[in-house]
Design a protein around this motif. Sequence first.
Motif, PDB file in Angstrom:
ATOM      1  N   ASP A  42       4.242   1.844  -8.791  1.00 46.37           N
ATOM      2  CA  ASP A  42       3.120   1.150  -8.163  1.00 46.37           C
ATOM      3  C   ASP A  42       2.584   0.022  -9.038  1.00 46.37           C
ATOM      4  O   ASP A  42       2.011  -0.941  -8.534  1.00 46.37           O
ATOM      5  CB  ASP A  42       2.008   2.152  -7.836  1.00 46.37           C
ATOM      6  CG  ASP A  42       2.462   3.105  -6.746  1.00 46.37           C
ATOM      7  OD1 ASP A  42       2.673   2.637  -5.618  1.00 46.37           O
ATOM      8  OD2 ASP A  42       2.661   4.295  -7.028  1.00 46.37           O
ATOM      9  N   ASP A  88      -2.987   0.554  -6.050  1.00 42.56           N
ATOM     10  CA  ASP A  88      -1.765   0.697  -6.859  1.00 42.56           C
ATOM     11  C   ASP A  88      -2.080   1.067  -8.314  1.00 42.56           C
ATOM     12  O   ASP A  88      -1.308   1.769  -8.955  1.00 42.56           O
ATOM     13  CB  ASP A  88      -0.931  -0.590  -6.809  1.00 42.56           C
ATOM     14  CG  ASP A  88      -0.063  -0.649  -5.557  1.00 42.56           C
ATOM     15  OD1 ASP A  88       0.457   0.398  -5.136  1.00 42.56           O
ATOM     16  OD2 ASP A  88       0.090  -1.757  -5.005  1.00 42.56           O
ATOM     17  N   ARG A 162       5.787   7.661 -10.322  1.00 42.25           N
ATOM     18  CA  ARG A 162       6.361   8.215  -9.086  1.00 42.25           C
ATOM     19  C   ARG A 162       7.334   9.331  -9.454  1.00 42.25           C
ATOM     20  O   ARG A 162       7.510  10.291  -8.718  1.00 42.25           O
ATOM     21  CB  ARG A 162       7.105   7.122  -8.307  1.00 42.25           C
ATOM     22  CG  ARG A 162       6.182   6.074  -7.711  1.00 42.25           C
ATOM     23  CD  ARG A 162       6.954   4.985  -6.977  1.00 42.25           C
ATOM     24  NE  ARG A 162       6.038   4.023  -6.363  1.00 42.25           N
ATOM     25  CZ  ARG A 162       6.420   2.977  -5.660  1.00 42.25           C
ATOM     26  NH1 ARG A 162       7.715   2.730  -5.480  1.00 42.25           N
ATOM     27  NH2 ARG A 162       5.531   2.160  -5.127  1.00 42.25           N
ATOM     28  N   ASP A 239       0.573   5.705  -3.960  1.00 41.40           N
ATOM     29  CA  ASP A 239      -0.430   5.517  -2.907  1.00 41.40           C
ATOM     30  C   ASP A 239       0.283   5.297  -1.579  1.00 41.40           C
ATOM     31  O   ASP A 239       1.428   4.844  -1.542  1.00 41.40           O
ATOM     32  CB  ASP A 239      -1.398   4.366  -3.236  1.00 41.40           C
ATOM     33  CG  ASP A 239      -0.724   3.000  -3.213  1.00 41.40           C
ATOM     34  OD1 ASP A 239       0.454   2.901  -3.627  1.00 41.40           O
ATOM     35  OD2 ASP A 239      -1.373   2.031  -2.792  1.00 41.40           O
ATOM     36  N   SER A 241       0.815   3.323   1.231  1.00 41.71           N
ATOM     37  CA  SER A 241       0.669   2.035   1.908  1.00 41.71           C
ATOM     38  C   SER A 241       1.623   1.936   3.089  1.00 41.71           C
ATOM     39  O   SER A 241       1.253   1.475   4.159  1.00 41.71           O
ATOM     40  CB  SER A 241       0.867   0.879   0.928  1.00 41.71           C
ATOM     41  OG  SER A 241       2.079   1.010   0.222  1.00 41.71           O
TER      42      SER A 241
HETATM   43 MG    MG Z   1       1.818   1.505  -4.100  1.00 38.39          MG
END
Ligand code: MG
Length: 347
Positions: A42, A88, A162, A239, A241
Amino acid sequence: MQKKTEQQRTELKDLGEFGLIRRIQQQFAPKHSESVLGIGDDAAVIDTGGENYTLVSTDMLVEGIHFDLSYVPLKHLGYKAVAVNVSDIAAMNGTPKQFTVSLGLSNRFPLEAIDELYAGIKHACSNYNIDLVGGDTTSTRAGLVISITAIGEVKKDQIVYRKGCQENELICVSGDLGGAYMGLQVLEREKQVFMANPDMQPELDGKDYIVRRQLKPEARTDMVYELRELGVVPTSMIDISDGLASELMHLCSQSEVGAILYEEHLPIAKVTYDTSVELNIDPTTSMLNGGEDYELLFTVKQEDYDKIKQNAEIIEIGYVLPKEKGVVLKTKGEQIVPITAQGWKHF
Ligand code: MG
Ligand code: ADP
């Protein structure tokens, strides 16, 4: 006349957004030891010495692709452009500090319009306690383009990528899903009605929540704070999105694991559910593929269960599985179905 030699042409849509990013990533491995992490999460992670890492993330919003000014107020757009970047930084378990704003403007916009946009940006500065420190201004032929770069920081021992989740860990989400997508659907529907008959008043009664989710989303910096208060460092985080399905695929592929989500645990607000049914869209599809909710999707160790239980906003939606089990959904009817990311269709 000479015949032009035929050149190879590969359509971007055949590669897809993620294929394109991977291709760029493979050609640009970082050389500096300070570049802890380049493309692929991110935010980028930079070690400038000291106890914190610096985080850098950038996101661009393009008129006609990401927003439609016939129903998006410029003030909300300014706020959202900052919020999606702050999101982010939050997804790395970080705190946003500064950002820059680059604008592409056409002569369609008077000063008053730019003032509105910056009123929204200013509101975001105070809500997220973040400083506007620069940018760029240029002209475009027609549309509006807003590109924001956010800078944040995180304690080195609290950074969350991640990549990092392991089998048996709990998969959690910070709030309800599908609302922003349903908000977009009702705004689009009202636009069509208005274009057919400009005397019609918009029918958005009772839809405030989902319209707000679409027009003025919030980054979950509060959740980063709450997790810290609970003494929980997630094992992986992203996140939302593009949509739960797509983001879960990112966590799983980068962590080399599988996952199971339980349909009955997926969080949806009543108005999101009702609007989905009203528009003939399966509510589970809205939650899995809707996108733009900007909630955080994260994994925690089983031993942190009692801690996260203390926060009613953290919802457990599934478990991490070994990679061979794939990424699946257990439906309310007890069926196991594979989860596929719809991804991105801009090209
Ligand atoms: Mg992101
Ligand atoms: P997010 O949805 O969190 O904003 P993206 O899918 O946009 O993430 O980006 C994933 C990663 O790819 C990030 O590290 C981002 O900086 C990088 N990235 C995206 N587009 C480009 C590009 N054109 N050139 C280099 N890196 C890119």
